[in-house]
Design an enzyme around this catalytic site. Structure first.
Site, PDB file in Angstrom:
ATOM      1  N   SER A 253       0.856  -1.189   0.000  1.00 53.29           N
ATOM      2  CA  SER A 253       0.000   0.000   0.000  1.00 53.29           C
ATOM      3  C   SER A 253       0.888   1.233   0.000  1.00 53.29           C
ATOM      4  O   SER A 253       2.115   1.117   0.034  1.00 53.29           O
ATOM      5  CB  SER A 253      -0.885   0.004   1.242  1.00 53.29           C
ATOM      6  OG  SER A 253      -0.085   0.277   2.369  1.00 53.29           O
ATOM      7  N   LYS A 254       0.240   2.397  -0.017  1.00 53.49           N
ATOM      8  CA  LYS A 254       0.986   3.655  -0.109  1.00 53.49           C
ATOM      9  C   LYS A 254       2.033   3.803   0.996  1.00 53.49           C
ATOM     10  O   LYS A 254       3.035   4.472   0.826  1.00 53.49           O
ATOM     11  CB  LYS A 254       0.015   4.837  -0.043  1.00 53.49           C
ATOM     12  CG  LYS A 254      -0.816   4.917  -1.308  1.00 53.49           C
ATOM     13  CD  LYS A 254      -1.534   6.231  -1.432  1.00 53.49           C
ATOM     14  CE  LYS A 254      -2.352   6.245  -2.719  1.00 53.49           C
ATOM     15  NZ  LYS A 254      -3.762   6.424  -2.486  1.00 53.49           N
TER      16      LYS A 254
END
Ligand code: GLU
Length: 481
Positions: A253-254
């Site tokens: 994820s980010k």
């Protein structure tokens, strides 16, 4: 006759193309190419609120940039279109009405509040949340009463008893007890088909033979198989690949850094490096080689050799591959990729600079692992961007170095610019004149002439800089002490 392979990549256009999705697209592309099959790009935009046209454009752009091409898709080609689910609603309606007539789906009027409290109650009793079937056997009268009150039902699939079993090309035999599957929604109260339903209708209508997608859809597959059975259709072959994890083994994820393909492009990764990297996440070539151009990957690829274990993202490895592809790039292509960064930094790319820039690029390609790093080095070669790094300043102004810099300045002043590789002869002469050892001398020269402590080979840099630039910088360096 075995039908020819037809696979699809089916993104929801709710954001940028993530490297995880790009990898799914790549596996579909590789399989299609390997089997002389067809890749279909289908846009799953039934979630009208979150889907945008700009996301569709970005997905198409990023796939094209990566070199993943499709034979049928929303950009015009193919006979099984339209390839946007939002343009296929009447097809979903026809099939849901048929299933309703046959009693295989039923109208459910339960309010979101009721469903939420049911869920909480089941969880508090340690049960798996599941729809309790309240509307399964409503009478015709009860149904029309609720409809006349303006309640808008969802359509739920009537899940029967038994096991759902299928052979997954990556995971092998998978079996699910339908007891664990709730009567799932196939059409929402606004009349929009839900993912599982639209997906089955389209995969069938588009004659998809193999569904290759992430593990996150594994729990959808038994529901989809139940729908195929209800519709009297054969289901495609399934292959669910594990998803990419971050270094802490949680889904990528980010928080783990860049996740969008476009971010990697902007940072200066090459599409061939990113493709090579994504293919190697969870797949090993039979020869064990790591640097594999696309044609080699296509030749060696097979779904059954995809790993069942989740791969871990390694930016270091991607950078390593990128530096390899940068070094291998032809001069013209490399210049074409680097010039935009130079222009963006405000350096004019004109006739006069072209030759100088080309020589700079030849030198830098050995040192950079990202195209954008060219910007860091522009100050070495172009005066308006030149400055001394803090560490270089400290070295240049430290006691004793002033005298050496003055000697260097005199040698350079007397120096006649030469053809060929003047940097090496200049360095040789400076060693003689200053009497310094190579290491401290080179560090001082690098700091004074490039403003940096590290960089490409010094002799080559000096050859490129030429006398005037060297003198200017040495004078600036002397002003520091
Ligand atoms: N729209 C779904 C997704 O983006 C597609 C899943 C599938 O391939 O069936 O995850």
């Amino acid at each position: 006759m075995i039908p020819s392979v037809r696979v699809r990549f089916a993104p929801a256009p709710t954001g940028l193309l993530h490297i995880g999705n790009a990898r799914t697209a790549l596996f579909n592309y590789l399989y299609a190419k390997k089997e002389n099959g067809t890749l279909i790009l289908r846009i799953e935009d039934t979630d009208a609120e979150r889907s945008t046209d700009s996301s569709i454009e970005a997905i198409l752009r990023d796939l094209r940039w990566l070199g993943i091409s499709w034979e049928e898709g929303p950009d015009g080609s193919g006979q099984d279109g339209p390839y946007r689910q939002s343009q296929r609603l009447s097809l979903y309606r026809d099939h849901s009405e048929k299933l309703l007539r046959e009693g295989k789906v039923y109208k459910c009027f339960c309010s979101p509040e009721r469903l939420e409290s049911l869920r909480k109650e089941q969880l508090s009793m340690g049960m798996m949340p599941k729809y309790d079937g309240k509307c399964r056997s409503l009478s015709e009268g009860e149904r029309s009463k609720m409809e006349s009150e303006g309640l808008r039902p969802v359509l739920r699939f009537r899940v029967g008893k038994g096991m759902v079993v299928f052979e997954d090309l990556i995971h092998g035999r998978m079996s699910f007890d339908s007891n664990g599957i709730s009567d799932f929604i196939i059409v929402r109260s606004d009349g929009m088909a839900a993912y599982n339903f639209a997906c089955v209708i389209d995969d069938h209508a588009m004659r998809i033979t193999h569904v290759i997608r992430g593990d996150d859809h594994l729990s959808n597959t038994p529901r989809q198989i139940l729908l195929y059975l209800a519709l009297g259709w054969e289901h495609p072959v399934f292959a669910h690949h594990p998803l990419i994890l971050g270094s802490d083994r949680s889904p990528l994820s980010k928080r783990h850094g860049a996740t969008a393909v476009s971010q990697y492009r902007e940072e200066g990764f090459l599409p061939e490096a990113l493709l090579n990297y994504l293919a190697l996440l969870g797949w090993t070539s039979p020869s064990g080689e790591e640097i594999l151009p696309l044609e080699r990957i296509i030749g060696d690829f097979s779904l059954s050799t995809l790993s069942r274990n989740a791969p871990i993202h390694s930016r270091k490895k991607l950078e390593w591959l990128n530096s390899h592809y940068i070094r291998k790039m032809g001069q013209d292509r490399l210049a074409g990729r680097l010039l935009p960064y130079v222009e963006r930094a405000g350096i004019p790319v004109d006739q006069q600079n072209q030759e100088y820039l080309n020589r700079i690029f030849v030198l830098l390609k050995e040192n950079i692992f990202l195209l954008s790093q060219v910007e860091e080095y522009l100050g070495v070669f172009f005066d308006p961007k030149f400055s001394f790094e803090e560490e270089a300043k400290n070295l240049l102004s430290s006691p004793g170095n002033r005298g050496i810099l003055e000697t260097v300045l005199r040698v350079v002043e007397d120096w006649a610019d030469m053809e060929g590789d003047p940097g090496s002869t200049l360095l040789f002469r400076l060693e003689e004149k200053t009497g310094l050892k190579r290491k401290p001398l080179y560090a001082l020269l690098r700091a004074g002439m490039t403003g940096k402590m590290k960089g490409p080979e010094l002799a080559k840099i000096l050859s490129l800089l030429g006398k005037e630039r060297m003198l200017k910088r040495l004078k600036m360096a002397l002003e520091l002490s």
